[in-house]
Scaffold this active site. Structure first.
Site, PDB file in Angstrom:
ATOM      1  CE  LYS A 122       0.738   1.260   4.486  1.00  0.00           C
ATOM      2  NZ  LYS A 122       1.581   2.402   4.758  1.00  0.00           N
ATOM      3  CG  ASP A 127       0.040   0.092   8.045  1.00  0.00           C
ATOM      4  OD1 ASP A 127      -0.639   1.092   8.344  1.00  0.00           O
ATOM      5  OD2 ASP A 127       1.188   0.162   7.573  1.00  0.00           O
TER       6      ASP A 127
END
Length: 182
Positions: free
Chosen positions: A8, A132
């Site tokens: 990401k 995350d």
């Protein structure tokens, strides 16, 4: 089972202050990108984690993939597994590779062992592994706040755009980077 755990990027990062628990409140947009680690796992007589590709810091026991397996093993009646992890996403690059690997393993274990957990339950489990990790359960563009675990889906599509990743030959642990903030 073979999983392709993507990376990401953060589109902007606003650090809103330090929290009493030592973490920082932040605001950012998290966006999945097509840069992958590869995870293969299958039932085994004992737990094993084999690492290939980019060198990882720490021991096998400290790896988030090992922690993700132990989390599921402690909560559910699942057999031991053998895992082969091909690391392509550089550790310490801010791309979420370890978190992605852990979250994808949770989802894969849920699927292969028919645990019946929904994404909300998987997100809650993943929060204990890293800030995350919950993002990678849904794996769609979000506005993230809190420690990064409060996620609000946003309609962002960057298809048709080019992304150039410039990854320097240094590695910085997220905890170390945040510890240096004033």
């Amino acid at each position: 089972m073979i999983l392709f755990a993507n990376a990401k990027i953060n589109l902007g990062l606003h650090i809103a202050g330090k929290r009493p628990d030592g973490y920082h409140n932040l605001e950012t947009i998290l966006y999945p990108i097509p840069y992958y680690d590869v995870i293969e796992f299958y039932p085994s007589e004992k737990f094993r984690l084999h690492l290939y590709g980019k060198k990882l810091p720490g021991t096998v026991e400290e790896n988030l993939v090992s922690k993700a397996f132990r989390l599921m093993k402690n909560r559910f009646s699942i057999p031991e597994i053998e895992i082969h992890l091909l690391k392509n996403i550089p550790p310490g690059s801010g791309l979420g590779g370890g978190s992605s690997d852990a979250a994808f393993l949770l989802s894969g274990i849920n699927q292969i062992f028919h645990l019946g957990l929904d994404n909300q339950q998987l997100r809650q489990l993943s929060e204990s592994l890293g800030s995350d990790c919950p993002f990678f359960i849904e794996n769609t563009p979000v506005f993230a706040s809190g420690k990064g675990e409060i996620l609000e889906k946003i309609p962002l599509d960057l298809k048709g755009y080019f992304l150039v990743l410039a990854i320097p030959f240094i590695s910085i642990a997220t905890s170390k980077a945040y510890s240096r903030l004033k």
